[in-house]
Design an enzyme around this catalytic site. Structure first.
Site, short mmCIF file in Angstrom:
data_model
loop_
_atom_site.label_atom_id
_atom_site.label_comp_id
_atom_site.label_asym_id
_atom_site.label_seq_id
_atom_site.Cartn_x
_atom_site.Cartn_y
_atom_site.Cartn_z
N ARG A 135 0.84 -1.21 0.00
CA ARG A 135 0.00 0.00 0.00
C ARG A 135 0.87 1.25 0.00
O ARG A 135 0.59 2.22 -0.70
CB ARG A 135 -0.95 -0.02 1.20
N ASP A 180 -15.97 -3.64 -4.31
CA ASP A 180 -15.95 -4.85 -3.49
C ASP A 180 -17.38 -5.39 -3.42
O ASP A 180 -18.34 -4.65 -3.62
CB ASP A 180 -15.43 -4.56 -2.07
N ASP A 210 -6.53 -7.06 -6.21
CA ASP A 210 -6.08 -7.80 -5.03
C ASP A 210 -7.15 -8.81 -4.64
O ASP A 210 -7.79 -8.69 -3.59
CB ASP A 210 -5.79 -6.81 -3.89
N CYS A 262 -2.82 -14.07 -3.81
CA CYS A 262 -2.47 -14.53 -2.45
C CYS A 262 -2.68 -16.04 -2.35
O CYS A 262 -2.87 -16.57 -1.26
CB CYS A 262 -3.27 -13.77 -1.40
#
Ligand code: SAH
Length: 393
Positions: free
Chosen positions: A206, A247, A297, A337
């Protein structure tokens, strides 16, 4: 002490100090859930002290490779103190960090995050579960803190055959907290947020993103899978004039909006879209919208190597769309991830996405989890979070 013997040749991974033994490697022996057992090779050589997980594919997780070591309260105290001492050397730009990162800290199945004066723990294996009280006491003693919240609701619990458990283990009070990350203020709720409340592993990325936004003169940003807007606050701090957080979690987006205000940025510089990222990328393309920077992400598409192929298609698709939505010279910050996707494979997936989009780019950053989520030499599986910063050519 109960004993577990491995099949011939199956001692290799423990000899390399890799802490996992799969069910198929075991010849005989066992124990109760989380019980410490002595692990031996087929010819009776000591290999490790390990916790037995009767229901998990990962049947044993090694606590120690030292035959002389006793797995008792002192053991947990030493491992916890060592993990804390490592973090103290890192100069972390936050008052929140990962204190215990499972295998990397010699404590398989245990994750502990610290948010200011509050600890949050996930007990993700039968072994960690069995030692919960001892671990809780050792954590408070080593940190001098009094508040420890349990978030044992990760999927790993199910694989271990353990029930979900959440709530205060030690202390009590408000679960809504404010932390400082870099020069930003962020809020979270340890009872309700994802994982333990916040994605601490992206802290360094970030900050790199804020710098990149400034350096490359980025004005418009699409932050996909924004959660509570960490990268959005970073973009605004870097000078972006228009930032969109996308989101599918409404509560996360409410927090993202609050974070914009809390950090002193005008509300009209930020939009929150409660939507599916895939659909959003396609809609933006149809509408001819373009951005100077895009963050991707996503959640873990490939929890294990077995899911890698389907996950690869999903990663490729969002990256292809992002390449097409970027202005020339624009910046893509793209992450995976998934433990099942290696950095090398991730690069190949992004390359395929670029090829399909007819776009090339310069890799200007190689990103990974912040160092309080350490990788160790003997546990390559720990390398779960990888990212690329790419300037579209
Ligand atoms: N970038 C964030 C962390 C992202 S975690 C940070 O810095 O804190 C992944 C996020 O993706 C979660 O918030 C989850 O709600 C969201 N998500 C998962 N699937 C999604 C989808 N299909 N569309 C939009 N958001 C999604």
């Amino acid at each position: 002490m109960k004993k577990v013997s491995l099949r011939p040749g199956k001692e290799r991974s423990l000899l390399k100090r890799h802490p996992w033994v799969f069910e198929s490697s075991i010849a005989r022996g066992g124990g109760d859930s989380g019980e410490t057992v002595r692990v031996e090779s087929a010819d009776g050589q000591f290999l490790a002290w390990a916790a037995f997980s009767p229901k998990s594919l990962i049947r044993l997780r090694a606590w120690s490779f030292d035959e002389a070591e006793r797995i008792d309260a002192g053991f947990f105290q030493r491992r916890i103190e060592q993990a804390i001492a490592m973090r103290a050397r890192l100069a972390i730009a936050s008052d929140a960090w990962r204190l215990i990162h499972g295998e990397a800290d010699g404590l398989p199945g245990l994750v502990v995050d610290r948010y200011g004066d509050t600890l949050v723990a996930q007990f993700g294996s039968a072994g960690a579960e069995r030692w919960k009280t001892v671990i809780a006491d050792a954590l408070l003693a080593a940190t001098g803190l009094t508040r420890l919240y349990e978030r044992s609701d990760a999927q790993a619990r199910e694989w271990e055959g353990l029930p979900v458990h959440t709530g205060w283990l030690r202390g009590d009070g408000a679960t809504a907290l404010t932390i400082r990350e870099h020069e930003w203020q962020l809020t979270l709720d340890v009872a309700e947020g994802h994982k333990t409340g916040y994605y601490l592993d992206q802290r360094d990325s970030r900050s790199r993103f804020a710098d990149a936004v400034k350096q490359y003169g980025v004005k418009t940003v699409l932050n996909c899978f924004s959660y509570t807007g960490g990268f959005s606050v970073a973009a605004l701090a870097g000078g972006a004039t228009q930032v969109v957080s996308v989101d599918s979690s409404g509560p996360a987006l409410e927090r993202a909006k609050a974070h914009v205000a809390l950090n002193g940025f005008a509300a009209n510089r930020h939009e929150a879209w409660d939507a599916d990222v895939n659909a959003t990328l396609r809609r933006c393309l149809q509408e001819g919208r373009r951005f100077d920077a895009i963050v991707l992400d996503p959640p873990k598409f490939a929890p294990t190597v077995a899911h890698a192929e389907r996950a690869a298609r999903a990663y490729k698709d969002i990256n292809r769309l992002a390449f097409m939505l970027l202005n020339d010279g624009g910046l893509l910050y793209t992450f995976s991830c998934s433990g099942g996707i290696s950095p090398d494979l991730f690069h190949k997936i992004v390359a395929g996405a670029g090829l399909d989009a007819g776009v090339d780019g310069y890799i200007v950053e190689r990103l990974s989890a912040a160092a309080d989520h350490p990788q160790t030499v003997c546990f390559p599986e720990g390398d779960y979070l990888k990212g690329l910063g790419i300037l579209k050519r």
